[in-house]
Design an enzyme around this catalytic site. Structure first.
Site, mmCIF file in Angstrom:
data_model
loop_
_atom_site.group_PDB
_atom_site.id
_atom_site.type_symbol
_atom_site.label_atom_id
_atom_site.label_comp_id
_atom_site.label_asym_id
_atom_site.label_seq_id
_atom_site.Cartn_x
_atom_site.Cartn_y
_atom_site.Cartn_z
ATOM 1 N N LYS A 29 -0.640 -2.686 3.086
ATOM 2 C CA LYS A 29 -2.018 -2.815 3.561
ATOM 3 C C LYS A 29 -2.446 -1.571 4.337
ATOM 4 C CE LYS A 29 -1.154 -6.564 5.881
ATOM 5 N NZ LYS A 29 0.269 -6.747 5.503
ATOM 6 N N THR A 30 -1.585 -1.170 5.263
ATOM 7 C CA THR A 30 -1.924 0.004 6.055
ATOM 8 C C THR A 30 -2.026 1.228 5.149
ATOM 9 O OG1 THR A 30 -0.841 -0.979 7.964
ATOM 10 C CG2 THR A 30 -1.225 1.390 8.053
ATOM 11 N N ASP A 210 -7.589 -2.237 10.362
ATOM 12 C CA ASP A 210 -6.207 -2.670 10.108
ATOM 13 C C ASP A 210 -5.898 -3.868 11.014
ATOM 14 O OD1 ASP A 210 -3.688 -2.698 9.039
ATOM 15 O OD2 ASP A 210 -2.994 -0.835 9.961
ATOM 16 N N GLU A 211 -4.893 -4.661 10.661
ATOM 17 C CA GLU A 211 -4.478 -5.809 11.481
ATOM 18 C C GLU A 211 -5.676 -6.705 11.813
ATOM 19 O OE1 GLU A 211 -1.305 -6.249 12.079
ATOM 20 O OE2 GLU A 211 -0.359 -4.276 12.066
ATOM 21 N N GLN A 241 0.706 -13.115 10.265
ATOM 22 C CA GLN A 241 1.128 -12.209 11.335
ATOM 23 C C GLN A 241 0.176 -12.232 12.517
ATOM 24 O OE1 GLN A 241 3.021 -8.341 10.235
ATOM 25 N NE2 GLN A 241 2.244 -8.820 8.205
ATOM 26 N N ARG A 621 10.123 -6.535 9.930
ATOM 27 C CA ARG A 621 10.167 -5.116 10.319
ATOM 28 C C ARG A 621 11.337 -4.415 9.643
ATOM 29 N NH1 ARG A 621 5.731 -4.613 10.502
ATOM 30 N NH2 ARG A 621 5.735 -6.757 9.844
HETATM 31 P P1 ATP Z 1 2.556 -4.863 7.814
HETATM 32 O O1 ATP Z 1 2.090 -6.193 7.351
HETATM 33 O O2 ATP Z 1 3.893 -4.933 8.447
HETATM 34 O O3 ATP Z 1 1.533 -4.137 8.611
HETATM 35 P P2 ATP Z 1 1.696 -3.335 5.533
HETATM 36 O O4 ATP Z 1 1.218 -4.334 4.563
HETATM 37 O O5 ATP Z 1 0.692 -2.619 6.312
HETATM 38 O O6 ATP Z 1 2.797 -3.992 6.467
HETATM 39 P P3 ATP Z 1 2.670 -0.733 4.885
HETATM 40 O O7 ATP Z 1 3.204 -0.415 6.229
HETATM 41 O O8 ATP Z 1 1.409 -0.094 4.452
HETATM 42 O O9 ATP Z 1 2.596 -2.314 4.724
HETATM 43 O O10 ATP Z 1 3.772 -0.433 3.793
HETATM 44 C C1 ATP Z 1 5.121 -0.862 3.928
HETATM 45 C C2 ATP Z 1 6.060 0.166 3.363
HETATM 46 O O11 ATP Z 1 5.916 0.217 1.951
HETATM 47 C C3 ATP Z 1 5.753 1.554 3.852
HETATM 48 O O12 ATP Z 1 6.975 2.255 4.014
HETATM 49 C C4 ATP Z 1 4.933 2.155 2.734
HETATM 50 O O13 ATP Z 1 5.053 3.557 2.700
HETATM 51 C C5 ATP Z 1 5.549 1.515 1.503
HETATM 52 N N1 ATP Z 1 4.601 1.347 0.390
HETATM 53 C C6 ATP Z 1 3.410 0.729 0.410
HETATM 54 N N2 ATP Z 1 2.831 0.720 -0.809
HETATM 55 C C7 ATP Z 1 3.686 1.344 -1.643
HETATM 56 C C8 ATP Z 1 3.654 1.679 -3.046
HETATM 57 N N3 ATP Z 1 2.647 1.342 -3.845
HETATM 58 N N4 ATP Z 1 4.728 2.336 -3.561
HETATM 59 C C9 ATP Z 1 5.764 2.684 -2.768
HETATM 60 N N5 ATP Z 1 5.852 2.406 -1.466
HETATM 61 C C10 ATP Z 1 4.823 1.759 -0.891
HETATM 62 MG MG MG Z 2 0.323 -2.557 8.382
#
Ligand code: ATP
Ligand code: MG
Length: 688
Positions: A29-30, A210-211, A241, A621
């Site tokens: 997402k981030t 975000d969040e 979350q 995490r």
């Molecule tokens: P959270 O819910 O904990 O905030 P998030 O949904 O924001 O997590 P991210 O932090 O954006 O998730 O991504 C998690 C990990 O996966 C990061 O290391 C990111 O670089 C990697 N990632 C995200 N999308 C891809 C993708 N399409 N291909 C490869 N790696 C990815």
């Molecule tokens: Mg995130």
């Protein structure tokens, strides 16, 4: 578009309307937010017309770094900041419409407590903090004092609402705003002033959040007014979350979004790129019992990986030893070589201490995040109070701190008389200083002392305005501290020379940091801009109260992270250890809910669900390995009590339960086994 899956690409490419990305942990997402910032710029939107809102200053700094990698220098003008920092920017620009001077002060939590003591006529800090808490929740719900009083459920709430009214009067007099006002006042500004609203709506071409699950009601209203009818925004979040309900965040914001924006495009992400299947399964099992707001499935292609370990320990010290042993063994096995690959996460700040001790003993480098911040230290608060007073003469809390740090022969009695006098004439303390009739209220000797202080502040103010760039700033700050003899003040106030020296080192660090900011060498952690141009000391001083970390370079240190679960949100590490996973800690004690019985049960249930989400945040995490540990005994106040493993450990339903790694455990198990055998044979002999 490289490094994004199809669903992520869809979210990134959807530029002209409202978009919600709703997905579980680690699903990228981030990453969608950072890539979308780049995409918007590529599509021709000016960087300065993009706002990306993060949950913490630290997250903002990280996102800025990533955006820079994606788009290069162009990213520097994007407003990547917290809601609060955006609020400050809005108020500095347009707060005049609400009667706020551009140099208003931002009051910290301690200032608020003491103003409330005064407003409520109490000397008890605990009582004042209860008021503070209640008032903050009201403000987050968008209620003012009159509205809070109208909806009060009992006398206690009614009294608190009246104290709130007096508190608000004081804030206006001090030209001060509290943290909640940084959201509430910009909202009021946009609600009441159409010209300002139109200006901001025209200014912002796209807003990303975000969040999103942890926004509160006022933040949502602010977002709506910022984006207006065109509704060009992207929110990303995960209802599982949501962990800030206790601070007024509400999942209603997620539920309302499709209703308030019927054209909302909802995108779900299902692949988790962070964790192994073993870790993800534990996470899914834990969150399972919670009611589903939005059903989600998450899968990982990173393989099964190491099983999740459950570790038990005798007590906290033993738990810390086992954590040290685990870190050392993972490093020896070559599965993790950098200290920064590890984190230890816990429910409450005070739990860090025993791990710090164990790490120091084992010479493991670490940092404690989410703990006492640099800006909470007494010496830094003293200096900030001076700077605040220089910026805003009406800031009475800052006045009171600065005039007594260091002590300059102006006593409590003089200050009380000054306060009474200022109150009579509706002046700020500083404003009262030079009033011709002050001499009738205070002895002439004391008036002399006050005048001297006032003239010195005026002089500093003049010089600060004309201080630009790093070198000038450093000279100014050093001269000032010499003038007020601050070093001597530290050594006199501290019994141990070592402690005083440590404080003085902090002061030096503060000077460095201020100077660098004035030189534009480091980004504004307030997140307002990252344009690197020289700033005047005045400008830097204005953002000071908003900062919570001394500098973002800290992140790059190669050290183990010790953090609360709340502060770990959004982050990831290869190896994670969740510690103190005991009933009463996680879930945190649930049994002291006030109110009527039925209500209390409902409250407890909701708190349990939020605790479960916190456990889910903790588990997710971890990238490659996860250990969850609990203690058989734990400290509670001064006592040591018997302790139970958290119910969440059973809820993870791991196939293979406890693994014994500790030789002491093995020995114990062997002894128990012998004892049991001996008993059996004795019993057999007796029966025969
Ligand atoms: P959270 O819910 O904990 O905030 P998030 O949904 O924001 O997590 P991210 O932090 O954006 O998730 O991504 C998690 C990990 O996966 C990061 O290391 C990111 O670089 C990697 N990632 C995200 N999308 C891809 C993708 N399409 N291909 C490869 N790696 C990815
Ligand atoms: Mg995130």
């Amino acid at each position: 578009m490289s490094g994004l899956n199809l669903a992520q690409q869809e979210a990134v490419n959807y530029l002209h309307g409202p978009c919600l990305v709703l997905a579980g942990a680690g699903s990228g997402k981030t990453r969608v937010i950072t890539h979308k910032v780049a995409r918007l710029i590529a599509a021709g939107l000016e960087a300065k017309r993009i706002a990306a809102i993060t949950f913490t200053n630290k997250a903002a700094a990280e996102m800025r770094e990533r955006a820079k990698q994606l788009v290069g220098k162009g990213a520097s003008e994007v407003m990547i900041c917290t809601f609060h920092a955006l609020g400050v920017r809005m108020l500095r620009q347009d707060g005049a419409a609400l009667g706020l001077k551009p140099q208003f002060s931002i009051l910290d939590s301690d200032d608020v407590t003491s103003i409330l003591k005064d407003a409520g006529g109490s000397t008890d800090a605990a009582t004042a903090r209860q008021w503070q808490w209640a008032i903050s929740l009201w403000k987050n719900m968008g209620l003012n004092a009159a509205q809070a009083e109208a909806q009060a459920a009992d006398d206690n709430e009614r009294i608190t609402a009246r104290i709130m009214a007096r508190y608000e009067e004081r804030l206006i007099a001090y030209q001060g705003v509290d943290f909640d006002d940084l959201i509430g006042l910009p909202l009021k500004l946009l609600q009441q002033h159409a010209d300002v609203r139109e200006k901001w709506q025209a200014q912002l071409g796209h807003v990303l959040v975000d969040e999103y699950q942890d926004t509160n009601a006022t933040q949502y209203e602010l977002l709506k007014l910022l984006v207006g009818e065109r509704a060009r925004f992207t929110a990303v979040g995960d209802d599982d979350q949501s962990i800030y309900g206790w601070r007024g965040a509400t999942l209603d914001n997620l539920k309302k979004l499709p209703l308030d924006f019927p054209q909302l495009k909802v995108i779900k992400l299902e692949q988790n790129y962070r964790s192994t299947s073993a870790i993800l399964r534990a996470a899914n099992n834990v969150i399972g019992p919670n009611p589903k707001l939005f059903p989600k499935t998450l899968f990982s292609e990173l393989g099964e990986g190491e099983p999740v370990r459950i570790v038990d320990a005798d007590n906290e010290a033993h738990e810390a030893e086992r954590v040290v042993a685990r870190i050392q063994s993972i490093r020896e096995n070559g599965q993790g070589k950098d200290w920064k690959d590890f984190s230890v996460l816990y429910r409450a700040n005070h739990m860090a201490k025993v791990f710090e001790q164990a790490f120091r003993k084992a010479q493991i480098p670490y940092k404690v995040s989410g703990g006492q911040s640099f800006f909470d230290r007494a010496e830094i608060k003293d200096l900030c109070a001076w700077l605040r007073l220089i910026v805003n003469n009406d800031d009475d809390p800052a006045f009171l701190r600065a005039v007594t740090a260091p002590k300059r022969g102006i006593g409590h009695q003089t200050l009380t008389s000054l306060g009474v006098f200022a109150g009579q004439y509706k002046l700020s303390l500083f404003g009262a200083l030079f009033s011709p009739s002050l001499a009738s209220a205070i002895s002439s000797r004391s008036v002399g002392g006050l005048h001297e202080f006032g003239r010195y502040i005026n002089d500093l103010e003049f010089r600060a305005r004309h201080t630009q760039g790093a070198e000038d700033a450093r000279t100014f700050l050093v001269d000032w501290l010499k003038d007020i003899d601050y070093e001597k003040h530290l050594y006199e106030g501290e019994d141990s020379e070592k402690l005083a020296a440590a404080r003085w080192t902090n002061v030096m660090e503060f000077i460095d940091w201020m100077a660098q900011r004035c030189g534009g060498q480091i980004d504004d952690a307030g997140g307002v801009t990252m344009a690197s141009s020289k700033k005047s000391l005045m400008e830097v001083a204005q953002t000071i109260s908003l900062l919570s970390t001394i500098n973002e370079r800290e992140q790059e240190q190669n050290v183990v992270t010790l953090s609360t679960l709340h502060a770990a949100k959004g982050l990831e590490w290869p190896h994670v250890m969740l510690v103190g996973v005991n009933e009463g800690l996680l879930p945190f004690k649930l049994d002291d809910d006030g109110g009527a019985k039925g209500q209390a049960n409902e409250g407890i249930l909701q708190r349990l669900q939020e605790e479960r989400r916190l456990m889910y945040v903790g588990i997710t995490r971890a990238q490659r390995s996860l250990a969850v540990s609990w203690t058989r005994k734990r400290k509670k106040g001064r006592d040591t009590i018997a302790a139970q493993p958290s119910r969440f450990i059973a809820e993870m339903s791991l196939e293979k339960a406890t693994t014994k790694e500790d030789p002491r455990e093995k020995l114990k198990a062997l002894r128990a086994e012998f004892a049991r055998k001996a008993q059996e044979s004795a019993a057999a002999a007796g029966g025969a």
